[in-house]
Scaffold this active site. Structure first.
Site, PDB file in Angstrom:
ATOM      1  N   ARG A  47       0.831  -1.209   0.000  1.00 23.76           N
ATOM      2  CA  ARG A  47       0.000   0.000   0.000  1.00 23.76           C
ATOM      3  C   ARG A  47       0.871   1.267   0.000  1.00 23.76           C
ATOM      4  NH1 ARG A  47      -3.103   2.321   4.731  1.00 23.76           N
ATOM      5  NH2 ARG A  47      -4.396   3.937   3.790  1.00 23.76           N
ATOM      6  N   HIS A  51       0.603   4.105  -2.827  1.00 27.54           N
ATOM      7  CA  HIS A  51       0.208   5.483  -2.518  1.00 27.54           C
ATOM      8  C   HIS A  51       1.309   6.487  -2.851  1.00 27.54           C
ATOM      9  CE1 HIS A  51      -3.632   5.037   0.104  1.00 27.54           C
ATOM     10  NE2 HIS A  51      -3.588   4.125  -0.839  1.00 27.54           N
ATOM     11  N   HIS A 174      -5.990  -6.200  -3.862  1.00 27.58           N
ATOM     12  CA  HIS A 174      -6.803  -6.260  -2.643  1.00 27.58           C
ATOM     13  C   HIS A 174      -6.995  -7.695  -2.151  1.00 27.58           C
ATOM     14  CE1 HIS A 174      -8.609  -1.916  -2.646  1.00 27.58           C
ATOM     15  NE2 HIS A 174      -7.405  -1.988  -2.131  1.00 27.58           N
ATOM     16  N   TRP A 190     -10.251  -8.947   2.625  1.00 28.76           N
ATOM     17  CA  TRP A 190     -10.992  -9.284   1.409  1.00 28.76           C
ATOM     18  C   TRP A 190     -11.119 -10.792   1.212  1.00 28.76           C
ATOM     19  CZ3 TRP A 190      -7.913  -4.913   1.697  1.00 28.76           C
ATOM     20  CH2 TRP A 190      -8.478  -3.704   1.269  1.00 28.76           C
TER      21      TRP A 190
HETATM   22 FE1  HIF Z   1      -6.161  -0.292  -1.672  1.00 34.65          FE
HETATM   23  N1  HIF Z   1      -7.189   0.182   0.005  1.00 34.65           N
HETATM   24  N2  HIF Z   1      -7.375   0.906  -2.762  1.00 34.65           N
HETATM   25  N3  HIF Z   1      -5.038  -0.673  -3.314  1.00 34.65           N
HETATM   26  N4  HIF Z   1      -4.897  -1.378  -0.522  1.00 34.65           N
HETATM   27  C1  HIF Z   1      -6.953  -0.275   1.275  1.00 34.65           C
HETATM   28  C2  HIF Z   1      -5.991  -1.181   1.648  1.00 34.65           C
HETATM   29  C3  HIF Z   1      -5.069  -1.731   0.801  1.00 34.65           C
HETATM   30  C4  HIF Z   1      -8.468   1.594  -2.301  1.00 34.65           C
HETATM   31  C5  HIF Z   1      -8.843   1.745  -0.983  1.00 34.65           C
HETATM   32  C6  HIF Z   1      -8.265   1.050   0.072  1.00 34.65           C
HETATM   33  C7  HIF Z   1      -5.323  -0.228  -4.576  1.00 34.65           C
HETATM   34  C8  HIF Z   1      -6.423   0.468  -4.964  1.00 34.65           C
HETATM   35  C9  HIF Z   1      -7.368   0.998  -4.119  1.00 34.65           C
HETATM   36  C10 HIF Z   1      -3.848  -2.127  -0.992  1.00 34.65           C
HETATM   37  C11 HIF Z   1      -3.329  -2.064  -2.263  1.00 34.65           C
HETATM   38  C12 HIF Z   1      -3.908  -1.399  -3.332  1.00 34.65           C
HETATM   39  C13 HIF Z   1      -7.898   0.319   2.179  1.00 34.65           C
HETATM   40  C14 HIF Z   1      -7.932   0.066   3.684  1.00 34.65           C
HETATM   41  C15 HIF Z   1      -8.708   1.133   1.439  1.00 34.65           C
HETATM   42  C16 HIF Z   1      -9.876   1.969   1.957  1.00 34.65           C
HETATM   43  C17 HIF Z   1      -6.897   0.929   4.414  1.00 34.65           C
HETATM   44  C18 HIF Z   1      -6.909   0.638   5.886  1.00 34.65           C
HETATM   45  O1  HIF Z   1      -7.960   0.883   6.519  1.00 34.65           O
HETATM   46  O2  HIF Z   1      -5.887   0.172   6.418  1.00 34.65           O
HETATM   47  C19 HIF Z   1      -9.168   2.165  -3.421  1.00 34.65           C
HETATM   48  C20 HIF Z   1     -10.433   3.013  -3.324  1.00 34.65           C
HETATM   49  C21 HIF Z   1      -8.502   1.781  -4.552  1.00 34.65           C
HETATM   50  C22 HIF Z   1      -8.870   2.071  -6.007  1.00 34.65           C
HETATM   51  C23 HIF Z   1     -10.049   1.320  -6.434  1.00 34.65           C
HETATM   52  C24 HIF Z   1      -4.297  -0.780  -5.576  1.00 34.65           C
HETATM   53  C25 HIF Z   1      -4.946  -1.740  -6.470  1.00 34.65           C
HETATM   54  C26 HIF Z   1      -5.673  -2.696  -5.627  1.00 34.65           C
HETATM   55  C27 HIF Z   1      -3.608   0.187  -6.553  1.00 34.65           C
HETATM   56  C28 HIF Z   1      -3.359  -1.459  -4.666  1.00 34.65           C
HETATM   57  O3  HIF Z   1      -2.293  -2.065  -5.004  1.00 34.65           O
HETATM   58  C29 HIF Z   1      -3.362  -2.992   0.055  1.00 34.65           C
HETATM   59  C30 HIF Z   1      -2.233  -4.014  -0.084  1.00 34.65           C
HETATM   60  C31 HIF Z   1      -4.138  -2.741   1.171  1.00 34.65           C
HETATM   61  C32 HIF Z   1      -4.039  -3.411   2.533  1.00 34.65           C
HETATM   62  C33 HIF Z   1      -3.194  -2.582   3.476  1.00 34.65           C
HETATM   63  C34 HIF Z   1      -3.080  -3.196   4.843  1.00 34.65           C
HETATM   64  O4  HIF Z   1      -2.695  -2.461   5.746  1.00 34.65           O
HETATM   65  O5  HIF Z   1      -3.335  -4.387   5.032  1.00 34.65           O
END
Ligand code: HIF
Length: 288
Positions: A47, A51, A174, A190
């Site tokens: 993440r 970001h 995800h 997920w």
């Molecule tokens: Fe995420 N994402 N992401 N994301 N994400 C969260 C957590 C992770 C979006 C929202 C969230 C991508 C796209 C999007 C990861 C990787 C990627 C969370 C939760 C939210 C809300 C955060 C928290 O509460 O800790 C949205 C709206 C996206 C566009 C649709 C990417 C494609 C999937 C680019 C990507 O690689 C990962 C890994 C996590 C888990 C982080 C963790 O702390 O476990």
């Protein structure tokens, strides 16, 4: 006359072997530090890499992983970045061990490392990012809002230069990690193996029945079978939109196709806006 002492030494130029040492150190720290979330810092490193990269704007050429401006407020305080201090702090001992690597190279390398170490595809990676000052911080609002729909996904990811197929492939990440109420407000993982990179996100999206979770938190969805898994509104948008759904079905059926297409698009994500001097990418050897 010349002797070895008067021969000028150039600046240290790291080789692939040096970057592999950084990879190995991140992999070792991941294996050692299991007392966190579901047993791995890997997901939060993925993440962080995303970001750092996902602020890219192709029109102005601003944002992207080059700069690592999330070290500074205001970017570190943007709502979308809540919780990522955990990932940045996790990497601090690695930065101390290898002071020659920039934060922006380190954060992206660590994301590639985490995907490989969690059983995902190889993510070829190349160095060349420079850290920038606080003035290069991107404005708030460039990262996606999980409460929104398919139009928002297209707005945000086409600003970075991705097409429909690439957007869906990316969101398969995800499969990893979970949502935290004290970070995004959403809650839960997920799938049942949040520390294993897989195509489970797509399979479950299609095969499970998802209903709106009954709680006081933000709108999210839960699986009918166990009520323990979650989907964000933006995740659900991938099966509501026909052009997106086509790819969800492809990836849900065929893990090999997903791994290949995910690798290509994640490499692209980590390289957005970076003025590389080299064409060659390194393929890091994963730990056993
Ligand atoms: Fe995420 N994402 N992401 N994301 N994400 C969260 C957590 C992770 C979006 C929202 C969230 C991508 C796209 C999007 C990861 C990787 C990627 C969370 C939760 C939210 C809300 C955060 C928290 O509460 O800790 C949205 C709206 C996206 C566009 C649709 C990417 C494609 C999937 C680019 C990507 O690689 C990962 C890994 C996590 C888990 C982080 C963790 O702390 O476990």
């Amino acid at each position: 006359y010349l002797n070895s002492e008067s021969t000028p030494k150039g600046p240290f130029v790291p080789t692939q072997a040096d970057y592999q040492k950084v990879y190995d150190a991140v992999a070792k720290r991941l294996a050692d530090e299991t007392d966190y979330d579901d047993g791995s810092y890997g997901p939060v490193l993925v993440r962080l890499a995303w970001h750092a990269s996902g602020t890219y704007d192709k029109e102005t050429g601003t944002g992207g992983s080059n700069g690592a401006t999330m070290r500074f407020a205001p970017e570190s305080d943007h709502g979308a970045n809540a919780g990522l201090k955990t990932a940045r702090d996790f990497l601090e001992p690695i930065k101390e061990q290898f002071p020659w690597i920039t934060y922006s190279d380190l954060w992206t390398l660590a994301g590639a490392c985490a995907i490989q170490e969690l059983g995902g595809p190889t993510i070829p990676w190349r160095p060349g990012r420079a850290d920038k000052e606080v003035a290069a911080c991107t404005p708030d609002g460039r990262l996606p809002d999980a409460a929104k729909d398919h139009r928002h996904i297209r707005d945000i990811f086409s600003r970075m230069g991705f097409d429909d197929r690439e957007m869906v492939a990316l969101i398969g990440a995800h499969a990893l990690g979970r949502c935290h109420t004290d970070r995004s407000g959403f809650d839960g993982p997920w799938n049942f193996s949040p520390t294993v990179f897989s195509n489970e996100f797509f399979r479950l999206l299609i095969e499970e029945k998802w209903t709106q979770k009954k709680w006081n938190g933000p709108v999210q969805f839960t699986d009918k079978t166990t009520s323990t898994l979650m989907m964000l509104p933006t995740d659900m948008a991938l099966i509501k939109d026909k052009a997106f759904k086509k790819h969800v079905e492809r990836y849900g059926k065929d893990s090999e196709v997903f791994f290949k297409e995910f690798s290509d698009v994640f490499v692209k994500l980590l390289e957005l806006g970076v003025p590389f001097q080299t064409e060659e990418r390194f393929v890091f050897k994963a730990s056993e």
